[in-house]
Scaffold this active site. Sequence first.
Site, mmCIF file in Angstrom:
data_model
loop_
_atom_site.group_PDB
_atom_site.id
_atom_site.type_symbol
_atom_site.label_atom_id
_atom_site.label_comp_id
_atom_site.label_asym_id
_atom_site.label_seq_id
_atom_site.Cartn_x
_atom_site.Cartn_y
_atom_site.Cartn_z
ATOM 1 N N TRP A 102 -31.842 -13.835 35.157
ATOM 2 C CA TRP A 102 -31.398 -13.093 36.353
ATOM 3 C C TRP A 102 -32.567 -12.512 37.111
ATOM 4 C CZ3 TRP A 102 -27.296 -14.768 38.269
ATOM 5 C CH2 TRP A 102 -26.226 -15.167 37.468
ATOM 6 N N ASP A 172 -30.696 -4.168 38.961
ATOM 7 C CA ASP A 172 -29.511 -5.024 38.896
ATOM 8 C C ASP A 172 -28.756 -4.686 37.610
ATOM 9 O OD1 ASP A 172 -27.615 -6.980 38.578
ATOM 10 O OD2 ASP A 172 -29.019 -8.667 38.592
ATOM 11 N N LYS A 196 -18.270 -7.815 35.123
ATOM 12 C CA LYS A 196 -18.602 -7.582 33.719
ATOM 13 C C LYS A 196 -18.007 -6.265 33.222
ATOM 14 C CE LYS A 196 -21.723 -10.969 34.595
ATOM 15 N NZ LYS A 196 -22.806 -11.283 35.517
HETATM 16 C C1 PLP Z 1 -23.619 -11.941 36.364
HETATM 17 C C2 PLP Z 1 -24.912 -11.424 36.843
HETATM 18 C C3 PLP Z 1 -25.377 -11.676 38.133
HETATM 19 C C4 PLP Z 1 -24.643 -12.573 39.108
HETATM 20 O O1 PLP Z 1 -23.464 -12.012 39.534
HETATM 21 P P1 PLP Z 1 -22.567 -12.758 40.639
HETATM 22 O O2 PLP Z 1 -21.532 -11.730 40.924
HETATM 23 O O3 PLP Z 1 -22.042 -13.993 39.997
HETATM 24 O O4 PLP Z 1 -23.423 -13.056 41.794
HETATM 25 C C5 PLP Z 1 -26.578 -11.127 38.524
HETATM 26 N N1 PLP Z 1 -27.282 -10.350 37.685
HETATM 27 C C6 PLP Z 1 -26.870 -10.084 36.421
HETATM 28 C C7 PLP Z 1 -27.701 -9.209 35.554
HETATM 29 C C8 PLP Z 1 -25.674 -10.614 35.970
HETATM 30 O O5 PLP Z 1 -25.258 -10.335 34.725
#
Ligand code: PLP
Length: 360
Positions: A102, A172, A196
């Site tokens: 990521w 993030d 999540k």
């Molecule tokens: C799942 C995830 C993403 C991507 O999320 P989307 O909503 O699919 O764009 C980005 N960063 C992390 C750390 C993630 O776990």
Amino acid sequence: MSRAYNFCAGPATLPESVLRQARDEMLDWRGTGMSVMEMSHRSDEFVEIAETAEKDLRELAGVSSDYAVLFMQGGASSQFATIPLNLLGDQSSADYINTGIWSKKAIAEASRYGQVNVAASSEASGFTTIPEQSTWNTRNDAAYLHYTPNETIGGLEYDFVPDSGAVPLVADMSSNMLSRPLDVSKFGVIYAGAQKNIGPSGLVVVIIRKDLLGKAHKETPTMMNYQVIADNDSMYNTPATYSWYLAGLVFKWLKAQGGVKAMGETNLRKAQKLYGFIDANDFYANPIDPRFRSWMNVPFTLADDGLNDEFLKGANARGLLNLKGHRSVGGMRASLYNAMPEAGVDALIAYMTEFARERG
Ligand SMILES: *Cc1c(COP(=O)(O)O)cnc(C)c1O
């Protein structure tokens, strides 16, 4: 009908009581004669739903009035571009820490808008650890410092918040938002895709210090301009109303569980149980530096990869779903987000014990 234990990394399991409430309110939200999905986002009813969700999130995460809370769309991935477009300002470069897949995606996207300085990377270790901050090559004149507190695919999580001095810290938190207590005042921007720990996919929650608003590059799409979204209470266009409502139900559920402090204690206990079991059993392994093992995503391998399919089949038969690891890592991965009950971890360990005894 029985609910399975769903260990999917995302979209992920939601609290059963939240789903039941959504079901009960599906056809007629509190006497309005309609579903939340069918309501005008400008209606008093929906505005109340939206404001309550924001208020509860502020309370849960301890977000002061120095910060705006935005409910945006496009998932966390759209923020990979939104961040540099809004924050680079006059500076042409930003610092990024590379700790996994990521991070790399965030770096690749930001590189399209400005200069990215990868100030530290754990790629040489196969992303099994996090470099000590004293070794980072960060700069005092960077527009911001971006990092990924929890690498969802690798199962690698910071046990500290980086000190970025006067440089805004951007995180993030897609996969560990609200999983334990957090000092929001250390951050410039926190963003999290909802699927999540918060609610349905598509929605992305952004917490941004207000002094960072209003600096967007002039070519920034309107829908990606934090100032515009903040000025319009996240309703510049039609927001993801149903996802926002469900996130609100999850926030209420979290408060009823005792908030992020109680959640953090449960999450630590769940993770320690599973890692403890893996470490004590020769048949299973986890490659991550123990100090930085994720509480949320636990990747593990079997001693014999040839048994993976059989392991997954047996797990499915017991209602232990989505344990297959990410295609880039292989093996297995159990995601233990807030909504995964401790009983789910116990059931997984019981199955792993039996499988290792019979096939190990
Ligand atoms: C799942 C995830 C993403 C991507 O999320 P989307 O909503 O699919 O764009 C980005 N960063 C992390 C750390 C993630 O776990």
